[in-house]
Design a protein around this motif. Structure first.
Motif, PDB file in Angstrom:
ATOM      1  N   LEU A  73     -32.162 -12.803  -2.811  1.00  0.00           N
ATOM      2  CA  LEU A  73     -33.024 -13.233  -3.911  1.00  0.00           C
ATOM      3  C   LEU A  73     -32.323 -14.322  -4.716  1.00  0.00           C
ATOM      4  N   ALA A  74     -33.013 -15.443  -4.905  1.00  0.00           N
ATOM      5  CA  ALA A  74     -32.431 -16.584  -5.635  1.00  0.00           C
ATOM      6  C   ALA A  74     -32.408 -16.298  -7.134  1.00  0.00           C
ATOM      7  N   ASN A  75     -31.478 -16.979  -7.808  1.00  0.00           N
ATOM      8  CA  ASN A  75     -31.370 -16.906  -9.276  1.00  0.00           C
ATOM      9  C   ASN A  75     -31.206 -15.480  -9.785  1.00  0.00           C
ATOM     10  N   ALA A  76     -30.514 -14.661  -9.010  1.00  0.00           N
ATOM     11  CA  ALA A  76     -30.301 -13.269  -9.404  1.00  0.00           C
ATOM     12  C   ALA A  76     -28.887 -12.844  -9.020  1.00  0.00           C
ATOM     13  N   PRO A  77     -28.261 -11.979  -9.823  1.00  0.00           N
ATOM     14  CA  PRO A  77     -26.918 -11.486  -9.482  1.00  0.00           C
ATOM     15  C   PRO A  77     -26.991 -10.453  -8.360  1.00  0.00           C
ATOM     16  N   HIS A  78     -25.921 -10.397  -7.570  1.00  0.00           N
ATOM     17  CA  HIS A  78     -25.862  -9.450  -6.458  1.00  0.00           C
ATOM     18  C   HIS A  78     -24.556  -8.666  -6.515  1.00  0.00           C
ATOM     19  N   ALA A  79     -24.653  -7.419  -6.969  1.00  0.00           N
ATOM     20  CA  ALA A  79     -23.475  -6.551  -6.977  1.00  0.00           C
ATOM     21  C   ALA A  79     -22.999  -6.360  -5.539  1.00  0.00           C
ATOM     22  N   GLN A  80     -21.687  -6.244  -5.354  1.00  0.00           N
ATOM     23  CA  GLN A  80     -21.132  -6.042  -4.020  1.00  0.00           C
ATOM     24  C   GLN A  80     -19.872  -5.186  -4.128  1.00  0.00           C
ATOM     25  N   HIS A  81     -19.682  -4.341  -3.131  1.00  0.00           N
ATOM     26  CA  HIS A  81     -18.584  -3.370  -3.211  1.00  0.00           C
ATOM     27  C   HIS A  81     -17.997  -3.062  -1.841  1.00  0.00           C
ATOM     28  N   PHE A  82     -16.753  -2.538  -1.855  1.00  0.00           N
ATOM     29  CA  PHE A  82     -16.241  -1.757  -0.741  1.00  0.00           C
ATOM     30  C   PHE A  82     -16.721  -0.332  -0.967  1.00  0.00           C
ATOM     31  N   HIS A  83     -17.401   0.243  -0.008  1.00  0.00           N
ATOM     32  CA  HIS A  83     -17.721   1.662  -0.059  1.00  0.00           C
ATOM     33  C   HIS A  83     -16.804   2.386   0.917  1.00  0.00           C
ATOM     34  N   ILE A  84     -16.289   3.533   0.534  1.00  0.00           N
ATOM     35  CA  ILE A  84     -15.287   4.242   1.330  1.00  0.00           C
ATOM     36  C   ILE A  84     -15.575   5.752   1.365  1.00  0.00           C
ATOM     37  N   ALA A  85     -14.825   6.442   2.248  1.00  0.00           N
ATOM     38  CA  ALA A  85     -14.815   7.913   2.299  1.00  0.00           C
ATOM     39  C   ALA A  85     -16.150   8.516   2.714  1.00  0.00           C
ATOM     40  N   GLY A  86     -16.966   7.747   3.402  1.00  0.00           N
ATOM     41  CA  GLY A  86     -18.187   8.290   3.990  1.00  0.00           C
ATOM     42  C   GLY A  86     -18.006   8.378   5.497  1.00  0.00           C
ATOM     43  N   LYS A  87     -19.022   7.965   6.236  1.00  0.00           N
ATOM     44  CA  LYS A  87     -18.941   7.938   7.695  1.00  0.00           C
ATOM     45  C   LYS A  87     -18.531   6.560   8.220  1.00  0.00           C
ATOM     46  N   GLY A  88     -18.366   5.606   7.300  1.00  0.00           N
ATOM     47  CA  GLY A  88     -17.985   4.268   7.720  1.00  0.00           C
ATOM     48  C   GLY A  88     -19.085   3.503   8.425  1.00  0.00           C
ATOM     49  N   ILE A  89     -20.344   3.849   8.126  1.00  0.00           N
ATOM     50  CA  ILE A  89     -21.478   3.198   8.773  1.00  0.00           C
ATOM     51  C   ILE A  89     -22.516   2.801   7.731  1.00  0.00           C
ATOM     52  N   CYS A  90     -23.468   1.996   8.152  1.00  0.00           N
ATOM     53  CA  CYS A  90     -24.585   1.633   7.280  1.00  0.00           C
ATOM     54  C   CYS A  90     -25.708   2.652   7.458  1.00  0.00           C
ATOM     55  N   PRO A  91     -26.500   2.882   6.418  1.00  0.00           N
ATOM     56  CA  PRO A  91     -27.537   3.920   6.500  1.00  0.00           C
ATOM     57  C   PRO A  91     -28.663   3.549   7.468  1.00  0.00           C
ATOM     58  N   PRO A  92     -29.165   4.524   8.201  1.00  0.00           N
ATOM     59  CA  PRO A  92     -30.308   4.279   9.086  1.00  0.00           C
ATOM     60  C   PRO A  92     -31.614   4.326   8.309  1.00  0.00           C
ATOM     61  N   ALA A  93     -32.684   3.920   8.951  1.00  0.00           N
ATOM     62  CA  ALA A  93     -33.996   3.933   8.296  1.00  0.00           C
ATOM     63  C   ALA A  93     -34.413   5.348   7.900  1.00  0.00           C
ATOM     64  N   SER A  94     -33.913   6.327   8.643  1.00  0.00           N
ATOM     65  CA  SER A  94     -34.279   7.720   8.353  1.00  0.00           C
ATOM     66  C   SER A  94     -33.727   8.215   7.022  1.00  0.00           C
ATOM     67  N   ALA A  95     -32.790   7.458   6.420  1.00  0.00           N
ATOM     68  CA  ALA A  95     -32.233   7.850   5.125  1.00  0.00           C
ATOM     69  C   ALA A  95     -33.146   7.461   3.963  1.00  0.00           C
ATOM     70  N   ALA A  96     -34.146   6.638   4.214  1.00  0.00           N
ATOM     71  CA  ALA A  96     -35.053   6.184   3.151  1.00  0.00           C
ATOM     72  C   ALA A  96     -35.918   7.339   2.638  1.00  0.00           C
ATOM     73  N   LYS A  97     -36.295   7.231   1.366  1.00  0.00           N
ATOM     74  CA  LYS A  97     -37.125   8.248   0.724  1.00  0.00           C
ATOM     75  C   LYS A  97     -38.223   7.574  -0.097  1.00  0.00           C
ATOM     76  N   GLN A  98     -39.104   8.351  -0.631  1.00  0.00           N
ATOM     77  CA  GLN A  98     -40.171   7.817  -1.482  1.00  0.00           C
ATOM     78  C   GLN A  98     -39.611   7.550  -2.887  1.00  0.00           C
ATOM     79  N   HIS A  99     -39.761   6.324  -3.340  1.00  0.00           N
ATOM     80  CA  HIS A  99     -39.344   5.948  -4.688  1.00  0.00           C
ATOM     81  C   HIS A  99     -40.494   5.200  -5.340  1.00  0.00           C
ATOM     82  N   ASN A 100     -41.024   5.804  -6.399  1.00  0.00           N
ATOM     83  CA  ASN A 100     -42.189   5.237  -7.088  1.00  0.00           C
ATOM     84  C   ASN A 100     -43.345   5.009  -6.106  1.00  0.00           C
ATOM     85  N   GLY A 101     -43.480   5.949  -5.167  1.00  0.00           N
ATOM     86  CA  GLY A 101     -44.576   5.877  -4.201  1.00  0.00           C
ATOM     87  C   GLY A 101     -44.329   4.939  -3.035  1.00  0.00           C
ATOM     88  N   GLN A 102     -43.123   4.377  -2.926  1.00  0.00           N
ATOM     89  CA  GLN A 102     -42.809   3.435  -1.851  1.00  0.00           C
ATOM     90  C   GLN A 102     -41.624   3.969  -1.037  1.00  0.00           C
TER      91      GLN A 102
END
Length: 254
Positions: A73-102
């Motif tokens: 997204l242009a003209n917007a800040p983008h937080a960025q981090h090292f994430h650690i101590a999990g499984k060392g992978i990116c989340p799959p689509a199955s991890a998504a949930k309903q948020h505000n109906g979406q």
């Protein structure tokens, strides 16, 4: 004549031996640190079409981080981090949930996959997880950016990086495509004062070690410094043997 020949062969053998030892010591030197790479891809359900790369050079606890992104997204800040101590992978689509109906994936939804924050990749100041995780004014901005900074990580983060259990996550999405962060997904799970779009994960990539002691080969492969040194040494030894043969032949003819 025999004495001179023996001296020449010994000299060539010594040179060959030296060429083997020096590069082997260089290839195994720990002073060069560890190098990790990640390819950053869109997080499922984020509706992000961007991409990026990340590289980390780690010497002790000092990390030099380079991140390149595009398609955010242009003209917007983008937080960025090292994430650690999990499984060392990116989340799959199955991890998504309903948020505000979406159906979408917020930062908390991804924690089982990539783990907690190990370091905040801010542009200036503190890089800790406690005080800088959402330091919006100190993160990169824009649809495309190149970030580079050297800073010290804590012992746990350094350990997780070397164990290939660290993930780079870039945040900030435009779920409804209206060109700004808004409340289409409700409030952020990290700070209710912020919209969820501002903190939801956008790009993600596991950090993996680069191969050690290798340089680019001329035929598209890799060639270690040990192999190069042994090849050079073999050539010199062959030259030494040839010189000995020619001298002996010349001696017989005389």
């Amino acid at each position: 004549m025999k004495k001179a020949t023996a001296t020449s062969v010994a000299a060539l053998a010594a040179i060959a031996s030296g060429m083997v030892l020096a590069p082997v010591a260089f290839a195994g030197g720990a002073s060069h640190g560890d190098e990790l790479h990640a390819t950053l891809a869109p997080v499922p359900t984020s509706k992000v079409t961007g991409s990026g790369t990340a590289m980390v050079e780690l010497k002790g606890n000092q990390a030099t981080v380079t991140i390149k992104t595009q398609g955010l997204l242009a003209n917007a800040p983008h937080a960025q981090h090292f994430h650690i101590a999990g499984k060392g992978i990116c989340p799959p689509a199955s991890a998504a949930k309903q948020h505000n109906g979406q159906l979408s994936l917020n930062t908390t939804d991804g924690l089982p996959s990539y783990g907690k924050i190990g370091a905040s990749l801010t542009t200036t100041g503190d890089t800790g997880a406690d005080h800088s995780a959402l330091a919006v004014e100190r993160f990169p901005m824009g649809s495309s950016y190149t970030y580079q900074r050297t800073f010290t990580v804590n012992d746990e983060t350094a350990k997780e990086l070397r164990a290939e259990n660290a993930v780079v996550v870039v945040h900030g999405i435009d779920f409804n495509g209206n060109g700004k962060y808004d409340n289409v997904l409700g409030a952020s799970d990290l700070d209710p004062k912020l919209p969820a779009e501002a903190t939801d994960p956008a790009l993600c990539g596991p950090l993996k070690m680069a191969p050690a002691g290798a340089v680019a080969g001329g035929m598209g492969g890799t060639q270690s410094t040990d192999t190069m040194a042994l090849t050079a040494a073999g050539g010199l030894m062959a030259a030494a043997g040839g010189a000995l043969y020619l001298r002996r032949r010349a001696g017989r003819q005389s």
